[in-house]
Design a protein around this motif. Structure first.
Motif, mmCIF file in Angstrom:
data_model
loop_
_atom_site.group_PDB
_atom_site.id
_atom_site.type_symbol
_atom_site.label_atom_id
_atom_site.label_comp_id
_atom_site.label_asym_id
_atom_site.label_seq_id
_atom_site.Cartn_x
_atom_site.Cartn_y
_atom_site.Cartn_z
ATOM 1 N N VAL A 93 -7.308 25.659 -55.343
ATOM 2 C CA VAL A 93 -6.848 25.741 -54.205
ATOM 3 C C VAL A 93 -5.198 25.469 -53.968
ATOM 4 N N LYS A 94 -4.692 25.781 -53.008
ATOM 5 C CA LYS A 94 -3.470 25.326 -53.155
ATOM 6 C C LYS A 94 -3.539 23.665 -52.961
ATOM 7 N N SER A 95 -2.640 23.302 -53.645
ATOM 8 C CA SER A 95 -2.595 21.616 -54.181
ATOM 9 C C SER A 95 -2.257 20.719 -52.852
ATOM 10 N N GLY A 109 -1.970 29.980 -40.855
ATOM 11 C CA GLY A 109 -1.412 31.062 -41.378
ATOM 12 C C GLY A 109 -1.866 31.234 -42.651
ATOM 13 N N LEU A 110 -1.588 32.741 -43.184
ATOM 14 C CA LEU A 110 -2.162 33.263 -44.412
ATOM 15 C C LEU A 110 -1.761 32.471 -45.562
ATOM 16 N N LEU A 111 -0.690 31.875 -45.277
ATOM 17 C CA LEU A 111 0.192 31.068 -46.788
ATOM 18 C C LEU A 111 -0.827 29.676 -47.068
ATOM 19 N N LEU A 112 -1.538 29.147 -45.849
ATOM 20 C CA LEU A 112 -2.081 27.881 -46.131
ATOM 21 C C LEU A 112 -3.610 27.888 -45.943
ATOM 22 N N GLU A 117 -12.004 31.787 -44.321
ATOM 23 C CA GLU A 117 -10.824 32.114 -43.183
ATOM 24 C C GLU A 117 -9.559 32.909 -43.704
ATOM 25 N N TRP A 118 -9.425 32.508 -45.071
ATOM 26 C CA TRP A 118 -8.061 33.043 -45.628
ATOM 27 C C TRP A 118 -8.388 34.624 -45.871
ATOM 28 N N ARG A 119 -9.663 35.035 -46.567
ATOM 29 C CA ARG A 119 -10.131 36.071 -47.087
ATOM 30 C C ARG A 119 -10.129 37.038 -45.720
ATOM 31 N N GLN A 121 -8.228 36.903 -42.691
ATOM 32 C CA GLN A 121 -7.035 37.125 -42.425
ATOM 33 C C GLN A 121 -6.288 38.244 -43.375
ATOM 34 N N ARG A 122 -6.432 38.069 -44.758
ATOM 35 C CA ARG A 122 -5.765 38.801 -45.600
ATOM 36 C C ARG A 122 -6.402 40.281 -45.191
ATOM 37 N N VAL A 123 -7.865 40.489 -45.277
ATOM 38 C CA VAL A 123 -8.168 41.758 -44.794
ATOM 39 C C VAL A 123 -7.577 42.440 -43.426
ATOM 40 N N PHE A 277 8.796 33.016 -42.064
ATOM 41 C CA PHE A 277 9.546 32.093 -43.336
ATOM 42 C C PHE A 277 9.417 32.819 -44.744
ATOM 43 N N ALA A 278 7.932 33.046 -44.793
ATOM 44 C CA ALA A 278 7.659 33.557 -46.363
ATOM 45 C C ALA A 278 8.714 34.799 -46.671
ATOM 46 N N GLY A 279 8.971 35.693 -45.644
ATOM 47 C CA GLY A 279 9.734 36.863 -45.738
ATOM 48 C C GLY A 279 11.017 36.884 -45.662
ATOM 49 N N HIS A 280 11.386 35.867 -45.234
ATOM 50 C CA HIS A 280 13.093 35.659 -44.688
ATOM 51 C C HIS A 280 13.866 35.171 -45.779
ATOM 52 N N PHE A 346 1.636 26.040 -56.564
ATOM 53 C CA PHE A 346 0.993 24.936 -56.584
ATOM 54 C C PHE A 346 -0.481 25.180 -56.276
ATOM 55 N N ARG A 347 -1.257 24.506 -57.355
ATOM 56 C CA ARG A 347 -2.690 24.772 -57.168
ATOM 57 C C ARG A 347 -3.306 23.197 -57.501
ATOM 58 N N GLU A 348 -4.838 23.188 -57.036
ATOM 59 C CA GLU A 348 -5.360 21.997 -57.468
ATOM 60 C C GLU A 348 -6.963 22.521 -57.735
ATOM 61 N N PHE A 405 6.182 36.121 -63.048
ATOM 62 C CA PHE A 405 5.303 36.390 -61.864
ATOM 63 C C PHE A 405 6.006 35.714 -60.675
ATOM 64 N N PRO A 406 7.070 36.520 -60.282
ATOM 65 C CA PRO A 406 7.956 36.149 -59.175
ATOM 66 C C PRO A 406 7.138 36.279 -57.992
ATOM 67 N N PHE A 407 5.989 37.279 -57.675
ATOM 68 C CA PHE A 407 5.410 37.335 -56.470
ATOM 69 C C PHE A 407 4.044 36.560 -56.718
ATOM 70 N N GLY A 408 3.717 35.670 -57.827
ATOM 71 C CA GLY A 408 2.566 35.094 -57.972
ATOM 72 C C GLY A 408 1.518 36.049 -58.538
ATOM 73 N N GLY A 409 0.388 35.954 -58.626
ATOM 74 C CA GLY A 409 -0.611 36.821 -59.013
ATOM 75 C C GLY A 409 -2.358 36.740 -58.505
ATOM 76 N N PRO A 411 -5.766 37.147 -56.355
ATOM 77 C CA PRO A 411 -5.999 37.650 -54.996
ATOM 78 C C PRO A 411 -4.735 36.913 -54.105
ATOM 79 N N ARG A 412 -4.160 36.075 -54.201
ATOM 80 C CA ARG A 412 -3.044 35.304 -53.586
ATOM 81 C C ARG A 412 -1.854 35.904 -53.752
ATOM 82 N N HIS A 413 -1.551 36.880 -54.360
ATOM 83 C CA HIS A 413 -0.326 37.234 -54.846
ATOM 84 C C HIS A 413 0.456 37.615 -53.604
ATOM 85 N N CYS A 414 1.590 37.861 -53.648
ATOM 86 C CA CYS A 414 2.493 38.021 -52.174
ATOM 87 C C CYS A 414 1.923 39.155 -51.690
ATOM 88 N N ILE A 415 1.431 39.011 -50.310
ATOM 89 C CA ILE A 415 1.167 40.107 -49.632
ATOM 90 C C ILE A 415 2.400 41.200 -49.125
HETATM 91 C C1 HEM Z 1 11.800 38.261 -53.155
HETATM 92 C C2 HEM Z 1 11.097 38.021 -51.826
HETATM 93 C C3 HEM Z 1 9.620 37.226 -52.033
HETATM 94 C C4 HEM Z 1 9.090 36.366 -53.179
HETATM 95 C C5 HEM Z 1 9.986 36.183 -54.424
HETATM 96 C C6 HEM Z 1 7.763 36.199 -52.631
HETATM 97 C C7 HEM Z 1 7.179 35.465 -53.523
HETATM 98 C C8 HEM Z 1 5.751 34.802 -53.145
HETATM 99 C C9 HEM Z 1 4.792 34.151 -54.076
HETATM 100 C C10 HEM Z 1 5.283 33.697 -55.426
HETATM 101 C C11 HEM Z 1 3.609 33.980 -53.446
HETATM 102 C C12 HEM Z 1 2.485 33.393 -53.948
HETATM 103 C C13 HEM Z 1 2.465 31.965 -53.758
HETATM 104 C C14 HEM Z 1 1.123 31.314 -54.150
HETATM 105 O O1 HEM Z 1 0.318 31.921 -54.916
HETATM 106 O O2 HEM Z 1 1.319 29.976 -54.180
HETATM 107 C C15 HEM Z 1 3.891 34.707 -52.130
HETATM 108 C C16 HEM Z 1 2.875 34.611 -51.164
HETATM 109 C C17 HEM Z 1 3.154 35.174 -49.580
HETATM 110 N N1 HEM Z 1 4.164 35.874 -49.204
HETATM 111 FE FE1 HEM Z 1 5.765 36.386 -50.316
HETATM 112 N N2 HEM Z 1 7.614 36.544 -51.726
HETATM 113 C C18 HEM Z 1 8.623 37.266 -51.216
HETATM 114 C C19 HEM Z 1 8.623 38.278 -50.072
HETATM 115 C C20 HEM Z 1 7.697 38.213 -48.929
HETATM 116 C C21 HEM Z 1 7.778 39.081 -47.812
HETATM 117 C C22 HEM Z 1 8.788 39.904 -47.637
HETATM 118 C C23 HEM Z 1 6.727 38.588 -46.889
HETATM 119 C C24 HEM Z 1 6.275 39.174 -45.810
HETATM 120 C C25 HEM Z 1 6.905 40.363 -45.044
HETATM 121 C C26 HEM Z 1 6.152 37.561 -47.996
HETATM 122 C C27 HEM Z 1 4.908 37.006 -47.436
HETATM 123 C C28 HEM Z 1 4.038 36.201 -47.945
HETATM 124 C C29 HEM Z 1 2.765 35.767 -47.559
HETATM 125 C C30 HEM Z 1 2.348 35.796 -46.296
HETATM 126 C C31 HEM Z 1 2.248 34.935 -48.866
HETATM 127 C C32 HEM Z 1 0.900 34.427 -48.831
HETATM 128 C C33 HEM Z 1 -0.201 35.569 -49.148
HETATM 129 C C34 HEM Z 1 -1.722 34.903 -49.372
HETATM 130 O O3 HEM Z 1 -1.680 33.521 -49.499
HETATM 131 O O4 HEM Z 1 -2.551 35.493 -49.118
HETATM 132 N N3 HEM Z 1 6.740 37.420 -48.954
HETATM 133 N N4 HEM Z 1 5.017 35.101 -51.962
#
Ligand code: HEM
Length: 466
Positions: A93-95, A109-112, A117-119, A121-123, A277-280, A346-348, A405-409, A411-415
């Motif tokens: 899980v997230k640490s 929210g979806l990040l935490l 509950e997460w699943r 929301q993600r769907v 926050f996550a997207g800005h 971050f994971r634990e 892995f700039p976007f993770g990987g 099931p919890r990769h960046c949506i």
């Molecule tokens: C360059 C831009 C971005 C980068 C580098 C990035 C990176 C990441 C990474 C690495 C994660 C995984 C975190 C983890 O596993 O602990 C993540 C999750 C997430 N990102 Fe992004 N992100 C970007 C843009 C966005 C955008 C544009 C949005 C929304 C419009 C977004 C929304 C989210 C959300 C909601 C999560 C959590 C997903 C979940 O846990 O199911 N991100 N992002």
């Protein structure tokens, strides 16, 4: 070239964790970084976090240490990253360190959230990020990039980070909530700044409990209260409005879960906070670093412009052009490699697990440092150099999956990955044919390990219009 991330959501691989209790008990702990009895490695980390990670890397492929009374382990092997994020993801899980740093911020929210509950929301949220939906956001990406260009005068010096922050906030707010943030921007900015400040791993307040009324915590509280009030207004406005909206906010208000219920209003609020926050900041930083790298590498900037001229002619960039903008995509990939905004994950483990040869105890704070793996000489020639052309199909085939892995990987990769990749390419394509930015500071920016990987250098650059 695929824009997707290695590691599909439902990937299954060989099971690596040791479930035989005796074999697990016999596995060695990872090597430890020596530290002092009470403080462990806290001072070394707080004084110089980047130097600290260099020291960790010199010790082994997984290294244990203790900071602020918490046990940490950092892994430097792509295979270990893959195991944690993909193959054995259900055992992590997230640490705690991550949850505490984010306390008071969109906890539902979806990040935490975790588990069911997460699943759920993600769907519900996924339909806002299908390729069709992203196509409908593309116009806003181009329009706002063009407006940013209109405000730039040849020869003036601008803070590119500020400019990109404003641009990406507008794009996000317009495409996901259909609002123009003009009057609300300060509230959002203040909240974003307070969150980032609070997550600053170099600052001592990141290690203090929440309730200690440091100036940063007070600023954070105030900023979040204002932000939540703004979100409440947004939801109320939308409920009172009969018009049809096709954005994330409407989807959140409408979508029913497995129980046939719509999301509770405070959870909708937490999602809006999460997405803003996550997207800005992430996309703003990716663009800022891309402009920095192009400014420092005029030959690569010229190749980018040549591709744009040849492919687009005098027409504005559209999403249909993206498959033909291979060099543009490589520029984005390379910028995300050198400066991954989400630089550590971050994971634990929820139970004792084996990672590689090592036994890792339940509750250990694992950190997966993308910023280190992305510059690892085992996988990248001249790892500190900006070389977009390295991203050939053959290179990608040979690269271990989780060396990048700039976007993770898993099931919890960046949506928002597809949204972000579309935005980054369209903004670059729209702007780079009209304008270049020349950094007026020396060398590369100094960086801080905040909630994101942020420059501490003011990213002031001179505008050169074509
Ligand atoms: C360059 C831009 C971005 C980068 C580098 C990035 C990176 C990441 C990474 C690495 C994660 C995984 C975190 C983890 O596993 O602990 C993540 C999750 C997430 N990102 Fe992004 N992100 C970007 C843009 C966005 C955008 C544009 C949005 C929304 C419009 C977004 C929304 C989210 C959300 C909601 C999560 C959590 C997903 C979940 O846990 O199911 N991100 N992002």
């Amino acid at each position: 070239m695929s824009e997707t991330q290695p590691g599909p959501a439902d990937a299954e691989g060989p099971e690596r964790t040791e479930r035989d209790p005796r074999a697990l008990a016999e596995a060695p702990e990872p090597p430890q970084l020596p530290g002092t009895p009470v403080l462990g490695n806290t001072l070394g980390f707080v004084r110089d976090p980047f130097g600290f990670y260099d020291r960790l890397e010199s010790v082994g492929d997984a290294v244990g240490y203790s900071v602020a009374g918490r046990e940490f382990c950092t892994v430097f092997e792509p295979d270990y990253v893959e195991q944690i994020l993909v193959e054995d993801n259900e055992r992590f899980v997230k640490s705690e360190a991550f949850r505490d740093a984010a306390a008071g911020f969109a906890e539902r929210g979806l990040l935490l959230t975790e588990g069911e509950e997460w699943r759920d929301q993600r769907v519900r949220i996924q339909p806002a990020f299908t390729p069709d939906r992203i196509r409908s956001y593309a116009d806003a990406m181009v329009t706002y990039a063009e407006r940013t260009l209109d405000h730039l005068a040849d020869g003036e010096v601008v803070d590119v980070q500020d400019a990109m922050s404003e641009l990406t906030l507008r794009i996000l707010a317009k495409s996901l909530f259909d609002i123009d943030v003009e009057g609300r921007r300060e509230v959002v900015r203040e909240a974003a700044a307070a969150l980032n400040e609070r997550g600053d791993a170099g600052g001592a307040s990141a290690f203090l409990p929440d309730w200690v009324p440091t100036p940063k915590n007070r600023r954070f509280e105030r900023a979040m209260t204002d932000f939540e009030a703004m979100v409440d207004d947004l939801v109320a406005e939308r409920r009172a409005d009969d018009a049809e909206y096709d954005d994330l906010l409407s989807l959140l208000l409408r979508a029913e879960g497995p129980d046939g219920e719509t999301m509770a209003e405070e959870v909708v609020g937490d999602q809006l906070v999460t997405f803003l926050f996550a997207g800005h900041e992430t996309t703003a930083l990716a663009l800022t670093y891309a402009w920095h790298l192009l400014g420092r590498n005029p030959d690569e900037a010229e190749k980018l412009r040549a591709e744009l001229d040849a492919t687009l002619g005098d027409d504005p960039a559209t999403i249909a052009d993206l498959p033909d903008l291979g060099y543009t995509e490589r520029v984005v990939r390379e910028a995300l490699r050198l400066y991954p905004p989400a630089y550590v994950l971050f994971r634990e483990p929820t139970e004792d697990v084996r990672i590689g040869p090592y036994r890792i105890e339940a509750g250990t704070n694992l950190t997966l440092p993308a910023f280190k793996l992305h510059r690892d000489g085992r996988f990248y020639d001249a790892p500190d150099e900006f070389r977009p052309e390295r991203w050939t199909a053959d290179f990608e085939d040979d690269l271990p999956d989780y060396a990048y892995f700039p976007f993770g990987g898993g099931p919890r990769h960046c949506i928002g990955m597809r949204f972000a990749m579309t935005e980054l390419r369209l903004v670059l394509a729209t702007m780079a044919r009209e304008v270049a930015f020349e950094p007026v500071y020396e060398g590369d920016p100094d960086l801080a390990m905040s909630a994101t990987l942020k420059p501490t250098t003011e990213m002031r650059m001179r505008v050169r219009k074509r």
